[in-house]
Design an enzyme around this catalytic site. Structure first.
Site: not given
Ligand code: F6P
Length: 322
Positions: A11, A72, A103, A126, A128, A130, A172
């Site tokens: 992300g 991703r 991560d 990120t 997050d 985390d 997340r």
């Molecule tokens: O890891 C960043 C994040 O925005 C998380 O907070 C969220 O759960 C996820 O990515 C959403 O991913 P996507 O944009 O692939 O739906």
């Protein structure tokens, strides 16, 4: 070492661009060629690689997103594909790779260097927060401030209509964004995956306020967490207690926007440090900032250790609401 490459993965997060700028300029200023890989590992495995010059990173320090684009990449979970990626890097004369991501992206970097010997340095990118080994990840501060800007506006409506609003934030499986946002917006309750919460006691205090003839409004911050649909289930429970809750899922708004000063400085410091560590011969490490010091942590530890949510933040939130 004559040439390095960099990519942004997973992300996107505000601050990736200042990191790209910092890595590029820090390397060029030490006589190292720099290559940008487009669309993260997806671009790497098809050789979507272009040389970066200083002018390519001009005027990006203030921009959200990532000029390198991000993705991703499921295919990169395959060791055969990772070997092909290493071959592509070698064909381009690239001696090391810097990966900016969360991560999952850092796990990919660790496997790449373990299996192929390509030197790799990671940066925590990120929203997050985390990731073990750094106080803040690149993008976290901006995401918190973006959420706050929206929630302060929701608060106006909550007060005017004497209503409760459930606001779902990203993160997340962690509650780092939710706990910071919750304290900063003066939330009546914070729901994070790491701790139990008690909706009943909130409903009770709302009802008591009403019985005293006081208007009752409030904001409940809910971390998206691992349980899909939690926010709407909480809304249903509040309705059963006679509330008319509003629900607002902030979603991807939290990933965009101009990086804050904090994120720009963090990204710039970590980017330049990543280059220095790589040129000094380090590999398989992530560069983070702990207590205002640059710290390098083995990627193995980054993958295995979980960053703990500060329990004091959640307690503080409980202490501060009336
Ligand atoms: O890891 C960043 C994040 O925005 C998380 O907070 C969220 O759960 C996820 O990515 C959403 O991913 P996507 O944009 O692939 O739906």
């Amino acid at each position: 070492m004559r040439a390095i490459a960099l990519l942004t993965s997973g992300g996107d997060s505000p601050g990736m661009n200042p990191a790209v700028r910092s890595i590029t300029r820090a390397a060029l200023n030490q006589g190292i060629k720099v290559f940008g890989i487009n669309r993260g590992y997806s671009g790497l495995i098809i050789g979507d690689i272009t040389e970066l010059h200083s002018s390519d990173v001009t005027n990006i320090v203030q921009r959200g997103g990532t000029i390198l684009k991000s993705d991703r990449c499921e295919a990169f979970k395959d060791p055969v594909v990772r070997n092909q990626a290493a071959e592509i890097l070698r064909e381009h004369g690239i001696d090391g790779l810097i990966v900016i991501g969360g991560d999952g992206s850092l796990s990919g970097a660790h496997l790449l260097t373990q299996e192929t010997g390509i030197p790799v340095i990671g940066l925590p990118g990120t929203i997050d927060n985390d990731v073990y080994g750094t106080d803040d990840t690149i993008g976290f501060d901006t995401a918190v401030n973006t959420a706050l800007e929206a929630i302060d506006k929701i608060r106006d409506t909550a007060i005017s209509h004497e209503r409760i609003f459930l606001v779902e934030v990203m993160g997340r499986n962690s509650g780092h964004i939710a706990s910071q946002v919750g304290i900063a917006c003066g939330a009546e309750m914070i729901v994070v995956p790491e701790y139990e919460f008690n909706l009943e006691s909130l409903c009770f205090s709302l009802a008591t306020q009403r019985a005293r003839g006081e208007g009752s409004s409030g904001i409940i911050i809910v971390a998206e967490g691992p349980r899909p649909g939690l926010t709407s289930r909480l809304a249903t429970q509040l309705e059963e207690h006679g509330e008319k809750p509003g629900v607002c899922i902030l979603g991807h708004i939290q990933r965009g926007g101009r990086p804050t000063g904090h994120d720009r400085v963090l990204a710039s410091c970590l980017g330049a440090a990543a280059v220095n560590y790589m040129l000094a011969g380090f590999s398989d490490m992530m560069i983070g900032m702990v207590n205002n010091e640059i710290v390098a942590t083995n990627l193995q530890d980054i993958i295995e250790k979980k960053k703990v949510l500060n329990p004091q933040l959640v307690e503080l939130a409980q202490l501060l609401h009336k």
